[in-house]
Scaffold this motif. Sequence first.
Motif, PDB file in Angstrom:
ATOM      1  N   ILE A  32      59.406  54.316  29.706  1.00 15.06           N
ATOM      2  CA  ILE A  32      59.760  53.307  28.717  1.00 15.06           C
ATOM      3  C   ILE A  32      61.171  52.780  28.959  1.00 15.06           C
ATOM      4  N   TRP A  33      61.283  51.468  29.132  1.00 13.76           N
ATOM      5  CA  TRP A  33      62.561  50.769  29.237  1.00 13.76           C
ATOM      6  C   TRP A  33      62.643  49.741  28.109  1.00 13.76           C
ATOM      7  N   ILE A  57      58.942  48.139  27.363  1.00 10.95           N
ATOM      8  CA  ILE A  57      57.954  47.946  28.419  1.00 10.95           C
ATOM      9  C   ILE A  57      57.758  49.263  29.158  1.00 10.95           C
ATOM     10  N   LEU A  58      56.553  49.466  29.697  1.00 12.17           N
ATOM     11  CA  LEU A  58      56.268  50.652  30.488  1.00 12.17           C
ATOM     12  C   LEU A  58      56.413  50.300  31.963  1.00 12.17           C
ATOM     13  N   VAL A  59      57.493  50.748  32.575  1.00 10.53           N
ATOM     14  CA  VAL A  59      57.757  50.555  34.001  1.00 10.53           C
ATOM     15  C   VAL A  59      56.968  51.611  34.783  1.00 10.53           C
ATOM     16  N   PRO A  60      56.285  51.252  35.906  1.00 11.19           N
ATOM     17  CA  PRO A  60      56.531  50.091  36.754  1.00 11.19           C
ATOM     18  C   PRO A  60      55.535  48.950  36.604  1.00 11.19           C
ATOM     19  N   SER A  65      50.886  42.483  32.655  1.00 10.02           N
ATOM     20  CA  SER A  65      49.789  43.446  32.687  1.00 10.02           C
ATOM     21  C   SER A  65      49.560  44.117  31.341  1.00 10.02           C
ATOM     22  N   LYS A  66      48.339  44.557  31.135  1.00 12.82           N
ATOM     23  CA  LYS A  66      48.002  45.310  29.930  1.00 12.82           C
ATOM     24  C   LYS A  66      48.740  46.645  29.896  1.00 12.82           C
ATOM     25  N   LEU A  67      48.848  47.295  31.055  1.00 15.78           N
ATOM     26  CA  LEU A  67      49.467  48.617  31.103  1.00 15.78           C
ATOM     27  C   LEU A  67      50.947  48.591  30.747  1.00 15.78           C
ATOM     28  N   SER A  68      51.589  47.445  30.879  1.00 18.32           N
ATOM     29  CA  SER A  68      53.016  47.357  30.554  1.00 18.32           C
ATOM     30  C   SER A  68      53.275  47.446  29.055  1.00 18.32           C
ATOM     31  N   GLY A  69      52.238  47.122  28.251  1.00 18.29           N
ATOM     32  CA  GLY A  69      52.432  47.053  26.809  1.00 18.29           C
ATOM     33  C   GLY A  69      52.883  45.692  26.337  1.00 18.29           C
TER      34      GLY A  69
END
Length: 582
Positions: A32-33, A57-60, A65-69
Amino acid sequence: MSIQGSKENVIPRPEYPRPQMVRDSWINLNGIWEFEIDHGKSGRARKIYERKLESKILVPFCPESKLSGIEYKDFMAAVWYKREFDIPDEWMGKRVLIHFGAVDYETEVWINGVSAGKHRGGYTSFSFDITGLIKPGTNVVVVCAEDDVRSGLQPKGKQSSEYYSHGCDYTRTTGIWQTVWLECVPQEYISSFKIIPDPENECVYIETYFEGDTDGYTIEGTALYDGKKVGYEKVSIGGKTARFCIKLSEIHLWEPGSPELYDLELVLCKDEEPVDSVKSYFGLRSVILGKNAILINGKPVFQRLVLDQGFYPDGIYTAPSDEDLKRDIEISMELGFNGARLHQKVFEPRFLYWADKLGYLVWGEYGSWGLNITTPMGLERFLPEWLEAVERDFNHPSIIGWCPFNETWDLNGTRQDDEVLRIVYNVTKAIDKTRPVIDTSGNFHVATDVFDIHDYEQNPEVFRAKFEPMKNGGEVYVTFPDRQKYQGQPYFVSEYGGIWWSPGNDKGWGYGQRPASEQEFMERYKGLTEALLSNPAICGFCYTQLYDIEQEVNGLYTYDRKPKFDVKAIYAINSQKAAIEE
């Protein structure tokens, strides 16, 4: 905001990101950044890096993208990231590097409010020495990435320059899309190395490069096979580089489907005491051009390749897991392919690692589309990052050729600057004399080791007839004969097929007329593929494509990697002996 399914203490993509150069002292900064979109590129003036950013955001994973949140699909002129990290006490007094697997496109990094450096390029890895910027305990890193795929000044690959995905262009990637990590190294350390295998002379050559004052130091290289020491050499260092040869007592060749690998250990020493060490691996194999074939370890190997574009439904450019990277190779091999064109993208090192481990042939390519190469400015924008890609991935045995450009079409009626392609070809050959180079896949060739063409003819008989005269040394089929000329190189049909098949979906996109049934699809696939396998003047093919991507539905798998056809039936077609192998 909350990021679904994520936890503060869970690190996505936790595996070591640089498998060909491994050290023990590293910290993964994925997770998480803080995050903020900067549409006006005014963040520097507003000093937004001095405050808490507005979201997370969820790095990387990229913000599209959906995975980033985040899952924001519109254009983003600039994006900002921020997080804290702790430096272990034992790292103080040593050098600390911060690494970025890839950030799209122009990046600046600050550590504790001071700029650590800038990088241009959305596909390659870069790092900064932040030793003088860190302090004991907690530190702050801020990243700004600017991105404009519509400028004509940056390579975008298959990222859409329109709001929606269309044709063979898909969802964009902005900002961080590969692992961010810290590494602790000594004051004098091994910065990089090249591995040049020489199976004919039963040895491997090593070129090592160093940072710090290593004049008078020594470097030791040890080769191991299955845990057994099979080669060793030690040489003195003069300046910041050393070259040496390790003779091998056992010979095990790296070949497609039979990937024998050696382990390699490099140790930097001062007065016989170890200062730095890295672990790596290599494959003993050669790639040589024959008359009608590309020879691997002296044998003609028909390249049964498939187009892989490296897109994922939830991660866009970023695979959700390391296992997903491996699985893409496995599902390709299950269909009888022995390799892939890594198309319009520089794939991450972890994919290449699995290609090395599984014995999978790949062409190292680049996301050249979107860059205007009608003037010399294209060279200034293209060459630096392309050279970073070649240098970074040089040691992977799975890479059996380089292809910097793809289908260099005219731009608004203006032709490509041929000198841009010629210079890129010549510089690539100067850096790597061990592999063939294709200047531009499909068109328009200027200087190339392999002559490749793209042809999406859907009628198998018409398709076969184009190449039939070549069987007996007759006229060679050349697309765009007014723009390119065949000069006796190995001949490669590097895009074909693309058969449009998506039952119940008449809004998708593919090549040619859709088959009326699955049986018709299989007959067409068989006819097109056998036309190439049976021709002794053809050294390989690349079918478009491995899996569907968004609206493009010509994959052999769906976008979520489910088979669309009988896998065994496709395998039986692809695995037939080719004419050049008889």
